[in-house]
Every structure is written in structure tokens, then in C-alpha cells.
Enzyme design. Structure first.
Site, short mmCIF file in Angstrom:
data_model
loop_
_atom_site.label_atom_id
_atom_site.label_comp_id
_atom_site.label_asym_id
_atom_site.label_seq_id
_atom_site.Cartn_x
_atom_site.Cartn_y
_atom_site.Cartn_z
N TYR A 152 1.32 -1.19 -0.15
CA TYR A 152 0.09 0.44 0.13
C TYR A 152 1.08 1.65 0.03
O TYR A 152 2.29 1.15 0.01
CB TYR A 152 -0.69 -0.46 1.41
CG TYR A 152 0.17 0.37 2.35
CD1 TYR A 152 0.29 -0.54 3.26
CD2 TYR A 152 0.07 1.51 3.02
CE1 TYR A 152 1.09 -0.60 3.99
CE2 TYR A 152 0.16 1.70 4.17
CZ TYR A 152 1.17 0.83 4.98
OH TYR A 152 2.44 0.87 6.19
N PHE A 168 2.29 10.07 3.31
CA PHE A 168 2.94 9.31 5.22
C PHE A 168 3.93 8.45 4.63
O PHE A 168 4.08 7.29 6.23
CB PHE A 168 1.87 10.20 5.77
CG PHE A 168 1.01 9.12 5.59
CD1 PHE A 168 -0.25 9.54 4.95
CD2 PHE A 168 0.52 8.28 6.30
CE1 PHE A 168 -1.36 8.92 5.06
CE2 PHE A 168 -0.38 7.29 5.61
CZ PHE A 168 -1.32 7.63 4.92
N ASP A 169 3.07 7.18 4.50
CA ASP A 169 3.79 5.62 4.84
C ASP A 169 3.59 5.05 3.52
O ASP A 169 2.56 5.03 2.24
CB ASP A 169 2.54 5.04 5.79
CG ASP A 169 3.00 3.99 5.66
OD1 ASP A 169 4.73 3.63 5.63
OD2 ASP A 169 2.83 3.47 6.34
N ILE A 218 -6.92 1.09 11.47
CA ILE A 218 -7.37 2.27 11.13
C ILE A 218 -9.52 1.75 10.67
O ILE A 218 -8.87 0.55 9.75
CB ILE A 218 -7.17 3.13 10.59
CG1 ILE A 218 -6.69 3.03 8.87
CG2 ILE A 218 -6.49 4.17 11.25
CD1 ILE A 218 -6.18 4.12 8.34
N TYR A 246 -7.24 8.65 11.00
CA TYR A 246 -6.80 9.10 13.14
C TYR A 246 -8.14 9.72 13.36
O TYR A 246 -7.50 10.75 14.47
CB TYR A 246 -5.74 9.19 12.82
CG TYR A 246 -4.92 8.18 12.43
CD1 TYR A 246 -4.05 6.98 13.39
CD2 TYR A 246 -4.11 7.86 11.12
CE1 TYR A 246 -3.99 5.66 13.30
CE2 TYR A 246 -3.69 6.60 10.98
CZ TYR A 246 -3.62 6.12 11.86
OH TYR A 246 -2.54 5.03 10.99
N PHE A 257 -5.37 5.85 -0.24
CA PHE A 257 -4.75 4.73 -0.27
C PHE A 257 -4.75 4.31 -1.73
O PHE A 257 -5.99 4.47 -2.26
CB PHE A 257 -5.28 4.14 1.27
CG PHE A 257 -4.33 3.86 2.32
CD1 PHE A 257 -2.99 3.80 2.80
CD2 PHE A 257 -5.32 4.53 3.40
CE1 PHE A 257 -2.90 3.99 4.21
CE2 PHE A 257 -5.48 4.85 4.42
CZ PHE A 257 -3.58 4.92 4.87
#
Lengths: 473, 592
Positions: free
Chosen positions: A77, A87-88, A107, A133, A150
Site C-alpha cells: 500500500y 506519509f507511508d 484503522i 485517525y 490509499f
């Protein structure tokens, strides 16, 4: 398993294949707001239809293969904020992310969207902060109240292994409630359906005590799974033969030797047993005596796995207790000693020899010259082909009790085995030395040839030598 | 003299075939060699050692000289240092790696605290060379070396302040950096295998040894270290060490999220898997979690998709472990970890089910212990802050259940008083428009109030010791009677009032009167005694011993002071109690 290289290809081809919106990069490179793209093209996948999680399928997966709750899923992902900031990403780490889906580990948006995906599917997902979040954010990467985007590829999934050896695998059909599970000794009320090779062989409502399911003909695997099942949960359990009816099979159900079983279990209700930390020493001692009897009963019936559970409970309760006063101390020690001694014997029958040795050692911590412990450790070591160590154990048995005939004959066996072993070694090594000798001869011949051709080198070394010895004198 | 001996033995040995040297030869070679080196004849020793004809001798016996050579090199006094270096290098090439390893580790072990850094400096590279020479069979040797090295490095004092870390006087930072260099080739070897479609099995020996190394580094020194953030200290070797350890873990196939959740998702153990606690010590995992969530180390290799509640659930295990200790460093880390895990969660969001988890019971218990017993003031204050934070994160029902549990188990008047204050706040919140709920109003509230407004020991209760609790209870009651009008009775207090009067207010009144009378009488008698004894000058009224140590005698003045303040306290209780009685009376009048 981890198709990293595969993934690259998929992403590559996908870029060419799909028409308008291919990837996260594309969405962010156009001047459109990502939220608008999802509003026009996305499917709402939230159960209550509040458009908090929208997805766009970019590549369809295998029809019909979707993960079930609790499955171990493996994904790649990339996550971005609405402004496009990444961010990731598991791709950057070059390692897929693996977790149990549907259990609140990730999440909310993820639990929802992954359960909607098919194996191999690639999708884009937009999730509102309530599904991610929320106001707290995830420091230091995700700010408060952030909507996230995502791109996810579902690489693979499989059931959750409930035991370390993978002998019990679970897939959940209906999720249970709470964080509350039955424990060892709890009374459970469940509906069971047992299948073997597509044939339903057992279907009933049943109640039993966890650790004692044998009493109602429920196999070990179902019993062992109970501690992981929640109230109201309905799940499938895949049992390998060890956790099913084993080598003997089960005549009543017409199940042959070494059969794999599938159970559907619905846990309707249960009453928890007191945990170790909720009991005082007196209670523990009282319970331990009863549990010991239960264990012995299983042992006599040849149900060694169940006997182990009972004896292990005694150890768990009493191992860390020291007791007030001599009487209590002795009671604890006596119970622990018997538990370890019996565990050693059970494991010997189960052919878990290292466990036998372990438990015998525990006995000897309490009583260094315990005859039975020495003998059982000897047996285990003999079966592990540690002949000389076994020999020492049996000799020690004789030191403790010189009338122990069994130990005497075991010593004879050990000595014979050691002899046989020696003979075998001799044969092997005899050959080996012969081969070495041949090899050396060959090398020697080659060397000589070389030396003859490289005289000048040798001369230099020859000069050096006298020099050194002068230094030395 | 020694040199001659050395030459003699070497010459004699040259004639011996098949390396059949006798123990005497070994002895002589060692003693003579050592003496030569110690006397500064290392140049000559070197020339004997490098002589090709002596190769066999050196291969068998040479490693014996490691000790003396290393000692000289550590002292750095000898003029022939470069010869000694050359000897070491030569030995490393010629001798058997196994014997070299034993020799080098022996030297490593013998280092005392003062010389650890020097020794590490000198021996790490040689050790690495020797291990790499071992080829495929090195795993257990690597493990042995790493364990020896770490035990030694862990003996070094940990720098506390930023300046101390920069100065690195004791060399911990230096050693940690060196260790990373040391493990690098071994990590690379495993990394290749892991990347290559998981060719390395979980039980690969070298992998397991590296795992042990990482775990051990986490528990010591890293758990002892308080890392500085980049704003305070831009370049921190210890932070780099921590980061690198996490990177190593992840590159040898240990997924960090799996490590984090190890204790929560524990599978059923089956016989034969004894190693769990050995391989993954909980304390090391606690440190890992602290690094991830408090120090924000290695955020780039940790997935940012885990749910905050799940992270909290995992971290509860570690918080519990850290808070169950008494060392202040552990408590501090436990509090910080709990705080950071809670901050990630939204207010009023933790569901009541969580309280079924054992850790949600034991962490507050440990927190109470810190709040009430920890000698350090800042930690006590901090723990109270975190305690309140944890309360704020529970949803209404969970708060209710939590308060109930705390009142039953905390056995500390101060904590109970604090909980009661929280209950009052919750009721106040619930009475505001649109905040109504089932838990802090109506039928559920009454059982909770009964736990608050009770007096288990009756009028004999020690009012002074229970002051905090009594005052907060009375405040709560007064608040309810004023705030909740009798005709609305949203809290149910008015229907319960007659019971509370009997079970609480009346015994309290009796107790109060008794205590007051007793203390006033006592005060009077002390005052009178004082008048009499002031003539006799010396008079001790009572003695107090703490820990077998007698405290200085209480003078009559001090005693009067204590009694006086007790009487004031009773007055304080009485004033609130009287106010409550008045309110009740005015409400009852129209009825009667």
C-alpha cells in the site's frame, strides 16, 4: 509468497491498461481535488452508507476469493494526505504489510475496505478522519482531522493459525463481542458441526470445560481454540490430525486414521474460571489436587495431550508460589514434583523428548536424586540417541536404588548402542582416512610439480631464513 | 635469555612432524614468547612468527600469545607497538579461527570497566576478521562474540545529559557505533537471504543470534538510555544506535508491528516452543515500543495504519511491565509510553469491553502505586496527570465501570477522593443539556453513589486518615442536593436520600462528635500538662520510631499543634456536613 517483483509488473502494466485515473500519482497530478474524484467515481463501502470510505477498483482480483474476518492478509500500500504528501508506503520498505483483518488492528477504513477486496485486487481508497485517525492524528506522520487516500493491493490471505505449530487454523464467519475469552477451566456452551472430507459427522449443542473437551468427545483442536474465540463468534476451524482424532481415528463417527477435520463452532456463552491471579494460595492448592486427579484419569485413558493440559495447570498455579510455613511449602513442592514427573511421562508417550528432559530437570531441582525422574530422563535421552548421557542417568538410578532391574537392562541397551555407534563411526572414518590419504598424495604430486617450476621464489625464502636465526641468537 | 628459550623451543619443534607438540612445548613457547614481548623484543618475535618454516608451530601455538600482545597494545607504552600490531595481524591470518576467537573473547572478558572502550576499539576488527574466516559455520561463534561484547558494553555508565552524550567520557556511544560496524557483514548476509524470497528460515542460526543481539541491546543499554530528540541533540550516536537496531530487526525478517503485538496476539503455545521468552523478552519489546511511540524512532519503517486502540492495547502490556518496577528510569518510560499511547486515542472513545483485559486492570493499580508511593515528586505528579488522561479517554460506560472498580480496589483515601471528584464532574457534565446518559444519571448512578457514600467501619472510622475521601463525598452530596432539584430528581438522589441519611450522614455525625470531643479533651490535657511540666522543663509525651530509628521526641508544643490541626479538620468536615443537613431540613420542612 511475497510477490514483490510481481507487484512491480502489476503496477507497471496497470498504468498502461486503465484509462483515465491510474494511480495515486495521477489523481494528485491533475488539478482535481481527490475528494471530487472519489465523489464521482468511488463506491461507498461503509456498512451505514455515510460515504466515509470510498473506493475505486483499479484492477479486479480473483472472483469469489475474499478474506474472512481474522484472516492473515498480506498487502502492499501507499498512503497520502489530501495534499498529495506521501506519509507511508510498504513499497518503500520493500516489505508487504501483514495483519489480521477485521479485528480492529488497523484503522477502521482498512478493516472495511480489505474485507471488500478480492485476491489480487488493486484499489484506491479515500477515508474520512472518523475512519482513520480522527482528531488525535497519528504523530508524527498524520495531522489531526486528516482525510487519507490509499492505494492498496491485496496480495494474499490465509486463515489465522491459533497454535504455534499451525495445527489449528481459524476463519471467522461472524465476529463475536468484547475482549473477553474463555480461559482454561471455563465452561463453554457452543454449537458444533464437524466435517470430514465433505461429510458432516457431528452436529450438536454441547457444553464442556475448556481443557476437558475429551469428556464429551470433542477433539483437542476445538478445545485449544476456545481461548481465542469470543462470545457470539461463529468460526471455521481447520484441524490437522494431531488436533483431530489422530492416528486412532474415531469409530463412532466413522473417521479413519490421520484425518483432517473441519469444525464450525458457534460460541453461545461461557462462564470464565478464576484466573491464577484471582486465586489465593489455599484455593490453588485445593484446585491443584482435583486437577491432578483429572490428569491421571486422562493419562490412564491414554489421552496424553489432555493429561498434559491438567498437569500444566498445576505448574502454572504453583510455580511462582513460595507458601507461608513449612506445611504449605511442602504441599506446593509435592504437587509440583508430581506434576513435572507426570508431565515427563506424558511427553515421553507423545515423543516430545526435549520436554521430557525439561520436566525431569525441574523435578531434580526439587529432588536431585529422584529415581523416576532420572529414569525417565534416561529413557528420553536414549530415544534421542544421546547414549552416553542416557547411560549416566541410568547409572545414577542404580546409585539411588541398586535393585532397579529396569535400569540395569537399560544400561545394557545403552552400552550396546554405544558400541554399535562406534563400529559405524569406525567404518565411516576408516573410509574417510583412506580417501584423505589418496587426496593428500594427489595434492603432494601437484605441489612437487609446482615447486620444481618456481625455484626462484624458494630461493628468496631460503635467504631469509639464516637471517632470522641470527636475530634469534 | 627468554629469546634464546623461544628460539630453542621453536627449533626443536621444527623437527616434530604432524603437529605432535607436547604440552611442555606449548608451555615453553607461551612463557618464553610472553617474556620476550613484555621485554620489548617484539620485533624478534615477529620475525620468528613470520618465518615460513615455523608456520605449523605458529598455527598451533601462536594464539597463546594473543594475551600478552593485547596487553601491550592496550598499554600503548611499548616503543615497538607497530611490531606488536604486525604480530597480531599475522596471528589472525595464520592461527585457527576457533582458537583465536576463544583467545580474543578471553581478552574481551578480562577488560575492566576502565579499559572496555579501549579493548573494544582494539579487538572488534580482529574479532570480525576471525568470524568471517569461519565461513558458514560461524553462527554460534558470532552469538558468543556478540553476547560477550554486549555484556561488557552494558557495563559502561549511560550518559544522562546532552553534554555527557556529546563528550562520551566513558565511551558508550563510541562502543555502540563500533558494534554496529561489527555486525554489519553478518546482517548483510541474512538480509540477502531474507530479500531473496525468504530463503532464510526463522530458525537460521545466524539470524537467531542477531535477533538475540538486538533484543539484548534493547534491554541493555537502550532501556537505560533516555534519548534526546533531534532538536536538543542533532547528532546523537545513541539515537543512531537505537534506529539501527530497529532497522536490523526489520531487515532480518522480524516485522516490527508483529513484535509490537507479540504479547497481545500470542498464539497457543504448544510443547516444544520453550524459547518464546528467551527470544523475545518482554522488557526488550517494551523498549522497542518506547522507541517507536515516545522517541518516534524508525517511523519510516513502521506502518502508519495501525488503529490507535490496538496500539494502546499492545502498549498496555509494556506499560504494565515498566510500571510494575520501582526504578525511576523504568517508571518514567512507562508513564511516557502510556501517555503517548493515550494521546493517540480520541477522548471518550475507549469502549467498556477493554476493561475486560487484564492489563486495563493492572496498569491503573500500578499507576496508583506510583501516585501514592513513589518517592519522586515529579513522577507522582506525572502519574496523576496520566491517570486523569486515561479516565478522559474512556467512554461514558467505561468511565462508570472504571470508577466502580477503582473504588473497590484502590484502598487509598486520596485516590478514592480523586475518583469521587471525577464522578462529580461526570454527573455535572451529564446534567447539562444534551449530555444525558444512562450511567451518571438515574438508576445506574445510585449503585455508584452507594459505593461513594458509605461508611464501612461506621462511626469508628478514622476520619483523619479518610479525610480526602470524606470531603469529596460530602462535596458531591452537597452538589447533588443543590444542582438537582427535588422535582426533577434526574440523579435519583432525592429518592435515595433517606437511606443516605441513615447509612452515611448519621454515622458520620456521630463519628465526628466523638472524634472532636476526644481531640479537644486531649488538647486540653496536654495544655494543662504543659503548664505543670514547663516547671520540670523536660517532658516527652510520646516517642515515634521509623525503621527502627527513633525520631526526636515530640515536644508538647508540637503535640498541641498536631491536635489543633486535627480539630480544625473536624471543623472543616462539620461545616460541609452542617450545610448538607440544612439543605435537607429546608427541603423536608414543606413536607412535614
Amino acid at each position: 509468497m511475497r510477490g514483490t517483483s510481481n507487484k512491480r509488473e502489476i503496477l507497471g502494466t496497470r498504468l498502461c491498461m486503465s484509462g483515465e485515473m491510474s494511480s495515486l500519482e495521477d489523481i494528485f497530478s491533475t488539478n482535481q481535488c481527490p475528494a471530487d474524484v472519489f465523489a464521482s467515481q468511488g463506491i461507498d463501502v461503509t456498512p451505514n452508507g455515510d460515504r466515509g470510505v470510498c473506493k475505486i477498483v483499479k484492477q479486479h482480483g480473483v472472483e469469489g476469493e475474499k478474506p474472512m474476518i481474522g484472516d492473515r492478509v498480506c498487502v502492499h500500500y501507499t498512503g497520502r494526505l489530501l495534499n498529495g504528501k506521501k506519509f507511508d508506503s510498504s513499497l518503500d520498505r520493500k516489505e508487504p504489510f501483514v495483519f489480521n483483518v477485521g479485528k480492529g488492528q488497523v484503522i477502521k477504513a482498512w478493516d472495511i475496505v480489505i474485507c471488500s477486496m478480492q485476491k489480487g485486487e488493486v484499489c484506491l481508497m479515500l477515508c474520512k478522519p472518523e475512519y482513520a485517525y480522527s482528531s488525535a492524528g497519528s504523530p508524527p506522520k498524520v495531522p489531526p482531522n486528516a482525510t487519507l487516500v490509499f492505494e492498496i493491493e491485496l496480495l494474499s490471505f490465509r486463515g489465522e493459525e491459533l497454535t504455534e505449530d499451525g495445527g489449528v487454523v481459524r476463519r471467522i464467519k461472524v465476529k463475536g463481542e468484547g475482549y473477553y475469552n474463555p480461559n482454561e477451566g471455563a465452561t463453554v456452551h457452543a454449537h458444533l458441526e464437524g466435517w470430514c472430507g465433505g461429510r458432516l459427522f457431528d452436529s450438536r449443542d454441547v457444553s464442556f470445560v475448556v481443557g476437558e473437551s475429551e469428556d464429551v468427545d470433542v477433539p483437542l483442536g476445538v478445545d485449544r481454540a476456545m481461548e481465542k474465540i469470543q462470545k457470539g463468534e461463529c468460526c471455521l476451524l481447520y484441524l490437522n490430525p494431531k488436533y483431530g482424532y489422530g492416528k486412532e481415528g474415531k469409530k463412532e463417527y466413522d473417521i479413519g486414521s490421520n484425518a483432517e477435520l473441519l469444525y464450525e463452532v458457534t460460541l453461545k456463552d461461557f462462564e470464565k474460571a478464576k484466573e491464577s491471579w484471582e486465586m489465593d494460595l489455599k484455593e490453588k492448592l485445593e484446585h491443584a489436587v482435583l486437577v491432578k486427579q483429572k490428569g491421571t484419569q486422562y493419562f490412564k485413558a491414554g489421552r496424553y495431550n489432555f493429561a498434559v493440559i491438567q498437569y500444566q495447570r498445576i505448574v502454572n498455579w504453583l510455580e511462582m508460589e513460595c507458601g507461608a510455613g513449612k506445611e504449605q511449602q511442602q504441599a506446593i513442592q509435592a504437587l509440583l514434583l508430581v506434576a513435572h514427573l507426570n508431565l515427563a511421562l506424558c511427553f515421553l508417550r507423545l515423543r516430545e523428548y526435549s520436554q521430557t528432559v525439561e520436566n525431569c530437570n525441574k523435578v531434580m531441582e526439587l529432588d536431585p536424586v529422584n529415581e523416576k525422574a532420572l529414569y525417565r530422563r534416561g529413557e528420553a535421552r536414549l530415544l534421542r540417541n544421546e547414549f552416553s548421557m542416557a547411560l549416566m542417568d541410568f547409572k545414577q538410578v542404580l546409585q539411588v536404588n541398586s535393585f532397579n532391574r529396569a535400569a540395569r537392562s537399560q544400561i545394557a541397551i545403552c552400552q550396546r548402542k554405544i558400541r554399535e555407534h562406534h563400529e559405524r563411526d569406525k567404518k565411516i572414518y576408516a573410509n574417510m582416512f583412506q580417501r584423505f590419504a589418496e587426496h593428500d598424495a594427489k595434492v603432494g604430486r601437484l605441489k612437487r610439480k609446482k615447486e620444481e617450476s618456481g625455484i626462484s621464489d624458494q630461493n628468496k625464502q631460503g635467504l631469509k631464513r639464516p637471517c632470522l636465526s641470527q636475530d634469534g641468537s | 635469555m627468554a629469546l634464546e628459550q623461544l628460539c630453542d623451543v621453536v627449533q626443536r619443534c621444527q623437527a616434530i612432524k604432524d603437529e605432535g607438540f607436547s604440552p611442555e612445548d606449548y608451555d615453553l613457547f607461551f612463557t618464553a614468547g610472553r617474556t620476550c614481548i613484555e621485554q620489548g623484543n617484539s620485533a624478534q618475535v615477529l620475525s620468528i612468527l613470520v618465518d615460513e618454516t615455523n608456520k605449523n608451530i605458529v598455527r598451533c601455538m601462536g594464539w597463546n600469545l594473543l594475551g600478552p600482545i593485547v596487553q601491550i597494545l592496550l598499554k600503548k607504552e611499548d616503543r615497538n607497538l607497530h611490531h606488536c600490531h604486525a604480530i597480531l595481524t599475522h596471528l589472525l591470518e595464520v592461527c585457527s579461527p576457533k582458537e583465536l576467537l576463544v583467545g580474543l573473547l578471553e581478552q574481551m572478558e578480562e577488560a575492566d570497566t576502565g579499559s572496555i572502550t579501549e579493548t573494544v576499539n582494539l579487538l572488534l576488527k580482529p574479532l570480525q576478521t576471525v568470524l568471517l574466516r569461519m565461513g558458514m559455520k560461524k553462527a554460534s561463534s558470532v552469538g558468543m562474540a556478540l553476547s560477550t561484547l554486549l555484556s561488557q558494553v552494558a557495563r559502561l555508565p549511560v550518559p544522562v545529559t546532552k553534554e555527557e552524550e556529546e563528550e562520551d567520557a566513558c565511551g558508550l556511544c563510541h562502543c555502540c557505533t563500533a558494534l554496529l560496524q561489527f555486525v554489519k557483514p553478518f546482517v548483510e548476509e541474512i538480509k540477502e537471504g531474507v530479500k531473496d524470497n525468504n530463503r532464510i528460515s526463522k530458525d537460521n542460526e545466524l539470524r537467531v543470534e542477531l535477533l538475540k543481539f538486538c533484543m539484548k541491546s534493547l534491554s541493555n543499554p537502550l532501556l537505560e538510555v533516555q534519548l534526546k530528540d533531534p532538536d536538543t541533540l542533532l547528532k546523537s550516536p545513541l539515537r543512531d544506535f537505537a534506529t539501527e537496531i530497529l532497522i536490523i530487526l526489520s531487515s532480518i525478517g522480524e516485522s516490527l508491528p508483529d513484535l509490537l503485538s507479540r504479547n497481545v496476539l500470542k498464539r497457543r503455545e504448544v510443547p516444544g516452543f520453550l524459547e518464546e521468552e528467551v527470544r523475545y523478552p518482554k522488557e526488550s519489546l517494551a523498549c522497542l515500543s518506547h522507541l517507536l511511540f515516545v522517541d518516534h524512532i524508525a517511523v519510516d519503517i513502521f506502518p502508519a495504519v495501525l488503529s490507535p486502540i490496538f496500539v494502546l492495547q499492545c502498549n498496555m502490556e509494556y506499560t504494565d511491565l515498566l510500571l510494575s518496577r520501582t526504578e525511576e528510569s523504568r517508571l518514567q518510560k512507562g508513564l511516557a509510553l502510556y501517555e503517548k499511547s493515550l494521546i493517540r486515542v480520541e477522548d471518550n472513545s475507549l469502549p467498556v469491553d477493554l476493561l475486560e483485559l487484564k492489563t486495563f486492570f493492572s496498569v491503573p493499580q500500578n499507576l496508583v502505586k506510583v501516585m501514592t508511593l513513589c518517592p519522586d515528586q515529579t513522577l507522582r505528579t506525572k502519574s496523576l496527570k496520566v491517570f486523569q488522561l486515561s479516565i478522559d479517554k474512556f467512554n461514558t460506560e467505561a468511565k462508570y465501570k472504571f470508577f466502580k472498580g477503582m473504588l473497590k480496589t484502590s484502598h487509598h483515601a486520596g485516590v478514592e477522593g480523586y475518583i469521587i471528584k471525577n464522578i462529580k464532574n461526570q454527573i455535572d457534565f451529564s446534567l447539562k443539556p444534551c449530555n444525558g446518559n444512562d450511567w451518571f444519571l438515574g438508576k445506574h448512578l445510585l449503585p455508584l453513589l452507594r459505593l461513594v457514600l458509605c461508611f464501612p467501619h461506621g462511626p469508628e472510622t478514622d476520619l483523619l486518615q479518610n479525610l480526602d475521601r470524606i470531603m469529596e463525598s460530602l462535596n458531591l452530596l452537597r452538589y447533588l442536593l443543590i444542582r438537582d432539584k427535588e422535582w426533577e430528581n434526574e440523579t435519583g438522589i432525592w429518592t435515595e436520600l433517606y437511606k443516605i441519611e441513615d447509612s452515611y450522614l448519621k454515622p458520620l455525625r456521630t463519628g465526628l462528635n466523638m472524634s472532636k470531643a476526644h481531640y479537644e479533651a486531649e488538647l486540653k490535657s496536654v495544655k494543662e500538662n504543659k503548664k505543670i511540666s514547663s516547671k520540670d522543663t523536660k517532658a516527652s509525651v510520646c516517642t515515634v520510631t521509623v525503621d527502627n530509628e527513633k525520631l526526636p521526641n515530640m515536644t508538647p508544643e508540637m503535640q498541641i499543634q498536631v491536635l489543633q490541626s486535627a480539630v480544625f479538620t473536624f471543623d472543616l468536615i462539620e461545616s460541609v456536613l452542617t450545610r448538607i443537613e440544612e439543605i435537607i431540613e429546608t427541603k423536608e420542612r414543606p413536607l412535614s
